[in-house]
Design a protein around this motif. Sequence first.
Motif, PDB file in Angstrom:
ATOM      1  N   LYS A 173      -7.289   4.026   0.359  1.00  0.00           N
ATOM      2  CA  LYS A 173      -6.384   5.157   0.113  1.00  0.00           C
ATOM      3  C   LYS A 173      -6.800   6.406   0.871  1.00  0.00           C
ATOM      4  CE  LYS A 173      -4.148   7.699  -3.655  1.00  0.00           C
ATOM      5  NZ  LYS A 173      -4.022   7.820  -5.145  1.00  0.00           N
ATOM      6  N   ASP A 174      -8.086   6.683   0.927  1.00  0.00           N
ATOM      7  CA  ASP A 174      -8.558   7.903   1.583  1.00  0.00           C
ATOM      8  C   ASP A 174      -8.347   7.901   3.088  1.00  0.00           C
ATOM      9  OD1 ASP A 174      -9.369   8.923  -0.843  1.00  0.00           O
ATOM     10  OD2 ASP A 174     -11.475   8.336  -0.612  1.00  0.00           O
TER      11      ASP A 174
ATOM     12  N   ASP B  39       1.545   3.644  -6.160  1.00  0.00           N
ATOM     13  CA  ASP B  39       0.534   3.706  -7.221  1.00  0.00           C
ATOM     14  C   ASP B  39       0.538   2.481  -8.123  1.00  0.00           C
ATOM     15  OD1 ASP B  39      -1.009   6.185  -7.052  1.00  0.00           O
ATOM     16  OD2 ASP B  39       0.927   7.187  -7.254  1.00  0.00           O
ATOM     17  N   ASN B  40       1.724   1.985  -8.430  1.00  0.00           N
ATOM     18  CA  ASN B  40       1.821   0.972  -9.491  1.00  0.00           C
ATOM     19  C   ASN B  40       1.988  -0.449  -8.973  1.00  0.00           C
ATOM     20  OD1 ASN B  40       1.673   2.959 -11.538  1.00  0.00           O
ATOM     21  ND2 ASN B  40       3.841   3.446 -11.201  1.00  0.00           N
TER      22      ASN B  40
ATOM     23  N   LYS C 205       0.338  10.104   2.843  1.00  0.00           N
ATOM     24  CA  LYS C 205      -0.284   9.992   1.511  1.00  0.00           C
ATOM     25  C   LYS C 205       0.737  10.064   0.379  1.00  0.00           C
ATOM     26  CE  LYS C 205      -4.904  11.699   2.735  1.00  0.00           C
ATOM     27  NZ  LYS C 205      -5.579  10.389   2.583  1.00  0.00           N
TER      28      LYS C 205
ATOM     29  N   PHE D 265       2.149   6.653  -1.023  1.00  0.00           N
ATOM     30  CA  PHE D 265       1.258   5.643  -1.605  1.00  0.00           C
ATOM     31  C   PHE D 265       1.923   4.995  -2.825  1.00  0.00           C
ATOM     32  CE2 PHE D 265      -2.353   4.362  -4.354  1.00  0.00           C
ATOM     33  CZ  PHE D 265      -3.043   3.540  -3.465  1.00  0.00           C
TER      34      PHE D 265
ATOM     35  N   VAL E 139      -6.054  -5.017  -5.384  1.00  0.00           N
ATOM     36  CA  VAL E 139      -5.886  -3.668  -5.950  1.00  0.00           C
ATOM     37  C   VAL E 139      -7.104  -2.817  -5.617  1.00  0.00           C
ATOM     38  CG1 VAL E 139      -5.663  -2.330  -8.073  1.00  0.00           C
ATOM     39  CG2 VAL E 139      -4.380  -4.459  -7.804  1.00  0.00           C
ATOM     40  N   ALA E 140      -8.300  -3.399  -5.767  1.00  0.00           N
ATOM     41  CA  ALA E 140      -9.527  -2.677  -5.442  1.00  0.00           C
ATOM     42  C   ALA E 140      -9.596  -2.363  -3.947  1.00  0.00           C
ATOM     43  CB  ALA E 140     -10.742  -3.490  -5.869  1.00  0.00           C
TER      44      ALA E 140
ATOM     45  N   ILE F  47       0.842  -1.206   0.000  1.00  0.00           N
ATOM     46  CA  ILE F  47       0.000   0.000   0.000  1.00  0.00           C
ATOM     47  C   ILE F  47       0.873   1.250   0.000  1.00  0.00           C
ATOM     48  CG2 ILE F  47      -1.821   1.286   1.182  1.00  0.00           C
ATOM     49  CD1 ILE F  47      -2.653  -1.304   2.539  1.00  0.00           C
TER      50      ILE F  47
ATOM     51  N   LYS G 137      -7.094  -2.009  -1.884  1.00  0.00           N
ATOM     52  CA  LYS G 137      -6.078  -0.986  -1.624  1.00  0.00           C
ATOM     53  C   LYS G 137      -6.590   0.407  -1.983  1.00  0.00           C
ATOM     54  CE  LYS G 137      -1.732   0.369  -3.843  1.00  0.00           C
ATOM     55  NZ  LYS G 137      -0.595  -0.123  -4.660  1.00  0.00           N
ATOM     56  N   ASN G 138      -7.217   0.514  -3.145  1.00  0.00           N
ATOM     57  CA  ASN G 138      -7.709   1.817  -3.590  1.00  0.00           C
ATOM     58  C   ASN G 138      -8.842   2.335  -2.701  1.00  0.00           C
ATOM     59  OD1 ASN G 138      -5.870   2.094  -5.718  1.00  0.00           O
ATOM     60  ND2 ASN G 138      -7.167   0.926  -7.123  1.00  0.00           N
ATOM     61  N   LYS G 139      -9.653   1.424  -2.161  1.00  0.00           N
ATOM     62  CA  LYS G 139     -10.717   1.832  -1.248  1.00  0.00           C
ATOM     63  C   LYS G 139     -10.149   2.402   0.055  1.00  0.00           C
ATOM     64  CE  LYS G 139     -14.283  -1.418  -2.838  1.00  0.00           C
ATOM     65  NZ  LYS G 139     -15.086  -2.623  -2.478  1.00  0.00           N
TER      66      LYS G 139
END
Length: 264
Positions: free
Chosen positions: A187-188, A200-201, A195, A198, A180-181, A140, A183-185
């Motif tokens: 992120k906030d 990204d790739n 931050k 993070f 991946v999904a 992450i 992780k993106n959830k």
Amino acid sequence: MQYQGVLTKMQTEIGEPIQYYLIFESDFIHMNQLLDKKLRIEFVGYQCLACRENKKIYRQGYCYDDFFNRPEVGDWVMRPELSTAHLDVEDRNLEFEKKVQLQPHIVYLANSSNVKVGVTRKSQVPTRWIDQGAHEAIEIVEVPNRYLAGITEVALKEHISDKTNWRTMLKNEIKDEDLVACKNKLKDFIPDEVKQYFVDNGKETELRFPVLKYPDKLKSLNLEKTPEFSGILKGVKGQYLIFDDNTVFNVRNNEGYVVRLTIN
């Protein structure tokens, strides 16, 4: 064939499947080669990983005195958010704490029994995931010290588990998840000061363990209650040995125990 030595956590190599090695002072055993062989484990005594004396092991391979004095088992190890080396503040040994805490750390998601968040030094990827029996994992954030990783984990575990159900992991009652999904959830919810770190790739890492047969029921081997045990080795996952009669043995939980192993 017989070996005797002090148990420490098995060393691993990434592979298809993961390769496991039990390391003794003057020898090592490639555990993958023992699958479907009979293994006898005999409890011989104790040897503290710090003082090396024959003292009863208290926790994590250490006798009582060393567990409460050695820097390797300070509270910040299990609770990274308590790290203070970045502030030049000592817990037990500042030189040691700076060496460990002030290096790149990863906050990750791992799926072993469920998706969980965790922290490890970057140098311990993917070893940490293997030790937890995760069949998939993803990074992450990558941060410069343990404290930042710790406060990130604290923030994220408000929204996702930070525990592994070892029984579910060993029974292989698992399902693939879209990390991946996930992780993106999350992120906030990363702290503002983290931050910028993070990843990204990042992509999922998949891991496969050397297991011929998973247990449907579990019996955990306790060497103090059962000082002699024999069984046919059916697999290795996480830091567990899995036997044909559904007995499982957590090698890491028995660090500091002196054992005699006989292989037939």
